[in-house]
Design a protein around this motif. Structure first.
Motif, PDB file in Angstrom:
ATOM      1  N   PHE A 267       0.874  -1.177   0.000  1.00  0.00           N
ATOM      2  CA  PHE A 267       0.000   0.000   0.000  1.00  0.00           C
ATOM      3  C   PHE A 267       0.909   1.224   0.000  1.00  0.00           C
ATOM      4  CE2 PHE A 267      -2.405   3.430   1.925  1.00  0.00           C
ATOM      5  CZ  PHE A 267      -3.666   3.296   1.369  1.00  0.00           C
ATOM      6  N   ARG A 268       0.872   1.993  -1.088  1.00  0.00           N
ATOM      7  CA  ARG A 268       1.729   3.159  -1.225  1.00  0.00           C
ATOM      8  C   ARG A 268       0.880   4.421  -1.252  1.00  0.00           C
ATOM      9  NH1 ARG A 268       6.859   1.828  -0.243  1.00  0.00           N
ATOM     10  NH2 ARG A 268       7.430   3.785  -1.285  1.00  0.00           N
ATOM     11  N   GLN A 269       1.327   5.448  -0.530  1.00  0.00           N
ATOM     12  CA  GLN A 269       0.583   6.697  -0.435  1.00  0.00           C
ATOM     13  C   GLN A 269       1.530   7.879  -0.604  1.00  0.00           C
ATOM     14  OE1 GLN A 269      -1.730   7.136   3.157  1.00  0.00           O
ATOM     15  NE2 GLN A 269      -2.474   9.174   2.614  1.00  0.00           N
ATOM     16  N   PRO A 270       1.929   8.207  -1.841  1.00  0.00           N
ATOM     17  CA  PRO A 270       2.816   9.348  -2.055  1.00  0.00           C
ATOM     18  C   PRO A 270       2.109  10.676  -1.805  1.00  0.00           C
ATOM     19  CG  PRO A 270       2.098   8.466  -4.154  1.00  0.00           C
ATOM     20  CD  PRO A 270       1.584   7.523  -3.095  1.00  0.00           C
ATOM     21  N   HIS A 271       2.863  11.661  -1.346  1.00  0.00           N
ATOM     22  CA  HIS A 271       2.316  12.995  -1.102  1.00  0.00           C
ATOM     23  C   HIS A 271       2.030  13.697  -2.422  1.00  0.00           C
ATOM     24  CE1 HIS A 271       2.347  17.226   0.457  1.00  0.00           C
ATOM     25  NE2 HIS A 271       1.728  16.635   1.462  1.00  0.00           N
ATOM     26  N   HIS A 272       1.122  14.676  -2.380  1.00  0.00           N
ATOM     27  CA  HIS A 272       0.742  15.325  -3.640  1.00  0.00           C
ATOM     28  C   HIS A 272       1.852  16.208  -4.212  1.00  0.00           C
ATOM     29  CE1 HIS A 272      -0.693  18.356  -0.593  1.00  0.00           C
ATOM     30  NE2 HIS A 272      -0.075  19.168  -1.445  1.00  0.00           N
ATOM     31  N   THR A 273       2.936  16.416  -3.475  1.00  0.00           N
ATOM     32  CA  THR A 273       4.069  17.162  -4.016  1.00  0.00           C
ATOM     33  C   THR A 273       5.052  16.251  -4.756  1.00  0.00           C
ATOM     34  OG1 THR A 273       5.224  16.925  -1.893  1.00  0.00           O
ATOM     35  CG2 THR A 273       3.943  18.939  -2.233  1.00  0.00           C
ATOM     36  N   ALA A 274       4.743  14.956  -4.876  1.00  0.00           N
ATOM     37  CA  ALA A 274       5.646  14.009  -5.536  1.00  0.00           C
ATOM     38  C   ALA A 274       5.837  14.378  -7.000  1.00  0.00           C
ATOM     39  CB  ALA A 274       5.102  12.587  -5.416  1.00  0.00           C
ATOM     40  N   SER A 275       7.045  14.186  -7.493  1.00  0.00           N
ATOM     41  CA  SER A 275       7.348  14.467  -8.897  1.00  0.00           C
ATOM     42  C   SER A 275       6.941  13.280  -9.766  1.00  0.00           C
ATOM     43  CB  SER A 275       8.843  14.748  -9.065  1.00  0.00           C
ATOM     44  OG  SER A 275       9.599  13.575  -8.772  1.00  0.00           O
TER      45      SER A 275
END
Length: 502
Positions: A267-275
């Motif tokens: 389960f991966r949850q990258p932040h919305h600032t991820a490139s």
């Protein structure tokens, strides 16, 4: 002249191509030449190997040393070849006359003291080594990870001197043993924790049953993130091959593998600032991104419109293909990326849709941060409304279903799909849709009218049919019926909002 040949492996994507290390000692002025398209970190191995040999009690040969890493056109990176180069020099000096090095493959970075440090990609290294019917020699810290490959022979090594004693037959190392660890699938979260939101729970069950992408749309604090995180509790466990693929990606990325949870879906949850590179992978030495780390698992994108539009659009191709191809001038790698997308968003920039603080133009501009081609790839768009005070302060409801109860129905639907097409409904191609999702003439006319009214693209139409097929599987129906199509069309919350505002 003395010549020794040692086998190792490079790391290219999730593959481990064979690298033959040829060490030649010749008379002449002392020199140490390393050839074979080696990157800076590999060229620096000359000094690490020299110090490790001296500090391990060996005399460094005062000869002209040539080390060839073949094939010459394969880029080599990192310190993973240190151990093989050092053993090659020892063998070329005649210190291992009775040892058949062709039965081994070795990988490991050397410290100046002669200790062996961990490397990335031990799992694909041992997988390829096992297929080549050779014995793997690698750092002791990587042994447990490597032993996830069945029927493999692995020796975990701590130092260069220990490996020399083993190869010379003076003091044999003990083979690393396969550990039988009971994998845990206990989740702290449960569907029964969520009050109300029956429509969203039903959509989440459909999403889990058919492995469909899903978007939750609603005001802040309505439970969108709670719902997304509970999808993991509904999905069936990975089989051995899927778990090995997922673990291989983590190994290549240099991330630790928990042996008690390695069969659990990621389960991966990258932040919305991820490139975009962070999401899909890349770099000068391409590494897997979030979509590959979520392979056979869930990628959760919270606050979807806050992601840069071009960042979301790079997901479009991998969402269709289930893989990502990264091309660089010196190499081309392909990482698997068969993930299930779960997204959440507010319907307006101020949070709620009808709070009087946003005009229709502002709402449309906010939603249009997400491109239509990207939205087309989301099967279920679900409205998550604000709970009434009665629902919010209600006591525990005995009728609330637990994740375990829902998972039984999900597993039943999965079994039907794999018996029918050997894949989940979300992965059906156009030809398979024509075979397994046949509609009656009346239902075809119904869908044609619905497409015109909702403005659905052909991709959205196909995805709606797949959702209807999953709904029919949950009801144990052999054929898709009108009620299944109607329910599938009801999960178009964002399309409905756009239609109302236009």
């Amino acid at each position: 002249m003395s010549l020794a040949v040692v086998y190792s492996r490079a790391s290219v994507g999730i593959d481990a191509p064979l690298v033959t290390i040829e060490v030649h000692l010749a008379n002449g002025l002392p020199a140490f030449n390393l050839v074979g398209l080696a990157a800076a970190a590999v060229r620096e191995s000359k000094e690490r190997v020299r110090s490790a040999l001296i500090n391990s009690g060996f005399e460094f040969p005062a000869k002209r040393i040539t080390v060839n890493l073949a094939p010459a056109d394969l880029p080599k990176e990192g310190g993973r070849f240190d151990l093989a180069i050092a053993i090659g020099i020892i063998a070329a000096c005649g210190l291992l006359p009775d040892t058949d090095l062709s039965q081994y493959e070795m990988v490991g970075e050397l410290a100046l003291t002669g200790q062996i440090r961990t490397v990335c990609g031990a799992l694909p290294f041992n997988y390829a080594c096992t297929n080549a019917k050779r014995i793997a020699l690698l750092p002791l810290q990587n042994a447990d990870e490597a032993l996830l490959v069945n029927n493999s022979q692995v020796f975990g090594v701590t130092s260069l001197s220990d490996l020399y004693l083993h190869l010379s037959g003076r003091k044999r190392l003990t083979p690393s043993e396969h550990k039988r660890v009971e994998c845990q699938h206990d989740y702290q979260a449960d569907m029964a924790d969520i009050k109300g939101q029956q429509l969203a729970k039903r959509a989440l069950e459909i999403s889990a049953a058919g492995m469909h992408n899903i978007l939750f749309c609603g005001p802040p604090g309505t439970g969108k993130t709670m719902l997304a995180k509970r999808l993991m509790t509904l999905l069936p466990p990975m089989d051995q091959q899927q778990a090995l693929q997922t673990a291989t990606i983590r190994s290549v990325a240099g991330q630790p593998i928990d042996l008690t949870k390695w069969t659990q879906r990621p389960f991966r949850q990258p932040h919305h600032t991820a490139s975009s590179i962070a999401l899909v992978g890349g770099g000068s030495n391409p590494k897997p991104g979030e979509i590959s780390l979520a392979h056979h698992g869930v990628l959760f994108l919270d606050e979807l419109p806050e992601f840069e539009r071009h960042v979301l659009d790079v997901l479009r191709e991998p969402m269709e293909a289930g893989k990502i191809s990264i091309s660089r001038a010196a190499k081309h790698v392909c990482f698997p990326a068969q993930f299930q997308l779960v997204a959440a968003m507010n319907p307006s920039p101020t949070g709620a849709l009808h709070d009087g603080r946003s005009t229709s133009e502002q709402v449309l501009r906010y939603i249009n941060r997400i491109s239509t081609p990207f939205l087309d790839r989301i099967d279920l768009q679900v409205d998550v409304p604000k709970l009434s005070s009665k629902e919010l302060f209600a006591g525990n409801d005995d009728q609330q279903e637990s994740s375990k109860q829902i998972r039984i129905r999900v597993l039943g639907a999965h079994q039907q799909q794999y018996q029918r097409a050997n894949k989940s409904n979300a992965q059906l191609n156009t030809q398979e849709l024509d075979t397994y999702c046949v509609l009656s003439s009346a239902d075809q006319r119904f869908m044609q009218t619905s497409m015109e009214q909702l403005g659905l693209s052909m991709r959205s139409y196909h995805r709606t049919i797949k959702v209807a097929r999953t709904i029919a599987d949950l009801a144990s129906c052999q054929h898709i019926q009108r009620k299944h199509l109607s329910e599938a069309l009801s999960y178009r919350a964002l399309d409905n909002i756009i239609q109302q505002l236009k």
